[in-house]
Design a protein around this motif. Structure first.
Motif, PDB file in Angstrom:
ATOM      1  N   ASP A   1      -3.944   0.334   6.306  1.00 23.30           N
ATOM      2  CA  ASP A   1      -3.865   0.252   4.851  1.00 23.30           C
ATOM      3  C   ASP A   1      -5.083  -0.455   4.275  1.00 23.30           C
ATOM      4  OD1 ASP A   1      -1.370   1.524   4.771  1.00 23.30           O
ATOM      5  OD2 ASP A   1      -0.330  -0.371   5.166  1.00 23.30           O
ATOM      6  N   ASP A   2      -5.662  -1.366   5.062  1.00 22.04           N
ATOM      7  CA  ASP A   2      -6.861  -2.083   4.644  1.00 22.04           C
ATOM      8  C   ASP A   2      -7.661  -2.419   5.889  1.00 22.04           C
ATOM      9  OD1 ASP A   2      -5.687  -4.377   5.857  1.00 22.04           O
ATOM     10  OD2 ASP A   2      -4.678  -4.881   3.975  1.00 22.04           O
TER      11      ASP A   2
ATOM     12  N   SER B   1     -15.093  -6.592   1.079  1.00 22.51           N
ATOM     13  CA  SER B   1     -14.144  -6.899   0.005  1.00 22.51           C
ATOM     14  C   SER B   1     -12.738  -6.430   0.341  1.00 22.51           C
ATOM     15  CB  SER B   1     -14.610  -6.248  -1.299  1.00 22.51           C
ATOM     16  OG  SER B   1     -14.565  -4.833  -1.211  1.00 22.51           O
ATOM     17  N   ASN B   2     -12.626  -5.518   1.309  1.00 24.47           N
ATOM     18  CA  ASN B   2     -11.314  -5.018   1.713  1.00 24.47           C
ATOM     19  C   ASN B   2     -10.798  -5.725   2.966  1.00 24.47           C
ATOM     20  OD1 ASN B   2      -9.601  -2.254   2.923  1.00 24.47           O
ATOM     21  ND2 ASN B   2      -9.367  -2.849   0.787  1.00 24.47           N
ATOM     22  N   GLY B   3     -11.431  -6.839   3.345  1.00 30.19           N
ATOM     23  CA  GLY B   3     -10.890  -7.651   4.427  1.00 30.19           C
ATOM     24  C   GLY B   3     -11.693  -7.710   5.700  1.00 30.19           C
TER      25      GLY B   3
ATOM     26  N   LEU C   1     -12.162   3.935   0.543  1.00 29.66           N
ATOM     27  CA  LEU C   1     -12.926   2.998  -0.267  1.00 29.66           C
ATOM     28  C   LEU C   1     -14.128   3.671  -0.922  1.00 29.66           C
ATOM     29  CD1 LEU C   1     -12.954  -0.113   2.109  1.00 29.66           C
ATOM     30  CD2 LEU C   1     -11.588   0.183   0.033  1.00 29.66           C
TER      31      LEU C   1
ATOM     32  N   ALA D   1      -9.864   4.452   6.443  1.00 27.19           N
ATOM     33  CA  ALA D   1      -9.772   3.392   5.438  1.00 27.19           C
ATOM     34  C   ALA D   1     -11.083   3.262   4.668  1.00 27.19           C
ATOM     35  CB  ALA D   1      -9.409   2.064   6.117  1.00 27.19           C
TER      36      ALA D   1
ATOM     37  N   LEU E   1     -18.091  -2.936   0.312  1.00 25.67           N
ATOM     38  CA  LEU E   1     -16.723  -2.459   0.114  1.00 25.67           C
ATOM     39  C   LEU E   1     -15.837  -2.845   1.290  1.00 25.67           C
ATOM     40  CD1 LEU E   1     -17.288   1.151  -1.311  1.00 25.67           C
ATOM     41  CD2 LEU E   1     -16.205  -0.762  -2.505  1.00 25.67           C
ATOM     42  N   MET E   2     -16.354  -2.704   2.504  1.00 23.19           N
ATOM     43  CA  MET E   2     -15.581  -3.058   3.688  1.00 23.19           C
ATOM     44  C   MET E   2     -15.243  -4.550   3.696  1.00 23.19           C
ATOM     45  SD  MET E   2     -17.572  -0.784   6.601  1.00 23.19           S
ATOM     46  CE  MET E   2     -16.428  -1.252   7.923  1.00 23.19           C
TER      47      MET E   2
END
Length: 463
Positions: A250-251, A285-287, A445, A441, A282-283
């Motif tokens: 999911d992330d 910021s997505n964890g 993004l 994933a 982006l990666m």
């Protein structure tokens, strides 16, 4: 209809909203519309129509017969399809007619896929442009003045233009990922030996050859891989084990992303660098957690091309001696240069190869994936291609063929010239599905929109 993804068309077929005949006719109509793109070496419209009609009859009586039942695909013309020539895009193999399907083609047919034809490629799969002097240049699907990439250029341009929902390509130095990057597709090079190599005309360097899918999405590539991957007891290169499964993501929370400090991020075109850094942001910021990876050893990477030239020369030497006119002058000279490599230089290059492979393995073992641009340059115009451009095309991809790790190219946006650029992720050996879960994933993004192909270029209109 031809603009649907493989997963979408599979769902529509299963729901009875479309028939195999309808989707096959849509793909064939696209093939006719873009006949000037030199996508095929051997097209199979009548065979495809017959197979589609048979698929619909089977569906009515027995239900779906496989996960790709009724889905039209294409196959690169260095892979055997029974009863057809396997030319590898060269007169060298013009009379080589396959008596059986390659195992990967057998698996796809058993899954219900319909083969539309054999796609054009760079001569003998030894190049990155698909400017084929014998079968014509394949132009970029987005901007025909630019290269489609290679060597699987016909496969990539065809899928981007809606001629089939996926294609089977090969990758010895980037030949799936390069054209995928150039044409805005997902190109997946599996772990070496995960997909059988038997029935493939080798480049001459079988330890770097891979077979994998080109598709419009990660989900489509996964659907193809699940059918294509299988141990082959008759293939000495088969890894003998299936790829490990992996749950969807999911992330990217907890994902360790290795960012090489040298080579892969050096001397990039400014547009490529900006787009790739944006994806990396982006990666994060997505964890995801970035980690610098020292890769100074890759200054040896140019030496790794030396064994490839030598082994390709040894493979082709009998034909080069007997019929040199069957090769284009440029490739003939390139191959023949392999005979002048000294044994001591060949041995040094093999030692360098071992050092580079060990460094890559250590780097990837310390993280979950490595991240970098697929190509360091924007796909050049056909008229402007020079030898240095060709070497640059394989700079970020060929090293990964040496180590056998799985790698995937994702579209990350369009350059000012209107051609796509690609972002590459490299994963752990045998963790192909884990890599695809990360790639899916990241794909979400980025949000790359393939429908822009219809509106941006005017070359591909929707059905």
């Amino acid at each position: 209809m031809a603009d649907l993804s493989l997963v979408e068309v599979r769902r529509a077929l299963a729901a009875g909203e479309l028939s195999a005949v309808e989707v096959t006719e849509a793909a064939l109509e696209r093939g006719e519309r873009f006949a000037g793109y030199n996508l095929f070496i051997t097209a199979l419209p009548e065979q495809a129509r017959e197979a589609a009609a048979a698929a619909d009859r089977a569906w009515e009586t027995d239900g779906p017969c496989g996960p790709l039942h009724g889905v039209p695909i294409t196959v690169k013309d260095n892979i055997d399809v029974a009863g057809l020539p396997t030319t590898a895009g060269s007169p060298v193999f013009a009379d080589r007619v396959a008596t059986t399907d390659a195992p990967v083609v057998t698996q796809l047919r058993q899954a219900g896929a319909i083969v539309l034809g054999k796609t054009n490629l760079h001569e003998l799969a030894l190049g990155g442009t698909t400017m084929n002097p014998f079968h014509g240049t394949v132009p970029n699907a987005w901007q025909p003045e630019h290269i489609a990439g290679g060597s699987s250029g016909g496969s990539a341009a065809g899928v981007a233009l809606g001629v089939g929902y996926a294609s089977v390509g090969t990758d010895a130095a980037g030949s799936i990922r390069i054209p995928a990057s150039c044409c805005g597709l997902v190109g997946f090079k599996p772990t070496h030996g995960l997909v059988p190599l038997r029935g493939l005309i080798p480049t001459g360097c079988e330890h770097t050859d891979h077979v994998g899918p080109l598709a419009r999405s990660v989900a489509d590539a996964r659907a193809m891989l699940q059918v294509m991957a299988a141990p082959d007891p008759d293939d000495p290169h088969s890894c003998g084990r299936p790829a490990s499964s992996a749950p969807p993501r999911d992330d990217l929370a907890g994902l360790r992303v290795g960012v090489p400090e040298a080579w892969f991020w050096d001397d990039l075109d400014p547009q490529v660098e900006a787009a790739a850094l944006a994806v990396l942001d982006l990666m994060i910021s997505n964890g995801a957690t970035p980690s610098p990876v020292p890769m100074d050893i890759l200054h040896l990477a140019p030496l790794l091309l030396l064994p490839l030239f030598v082994e390709a020369y040894v493979f082709h030497q009998p034909t080069l001696d007997a019929c040199p006119e069957l090769y284009s002058p440029d490739l003939r000279h390139q191959l023949m240069a392999g005979q002048y490599v000294l044994a001591q230089d060949y041995i040094r290059a093999l030692r360098a190869r071992r050092l580079v492979i060990e460094a890559l393995r250590r780097a990837i073992d310390a993280v979950d994936v490595l991240a970098m641009p697929t190509l360091p340059i924007v796909p050049p115009r056909i008229a402007d291609v020079q030898t240095p451009d060709v070497l640059e095309l394989i700079r970020n991809t060929s090293v990964i063929n040496q180590s056998g790790h799985p790698a995937v190219s994702l579209p990350m946006g369009l350059a000012a010239e209107g051609v796509p650029m690609g972002f590459q992720l490299v994963g752990q050996v045998h963790d192909d599905h884990g890599l695809l879960a990360v790639a899916e994933a990241v794909e979400r993004l980025i949000g790359f929109d393939m429908s822009l192909l219809a509106t941006r270029t005017g070359t591909a209109t929707r059905n």
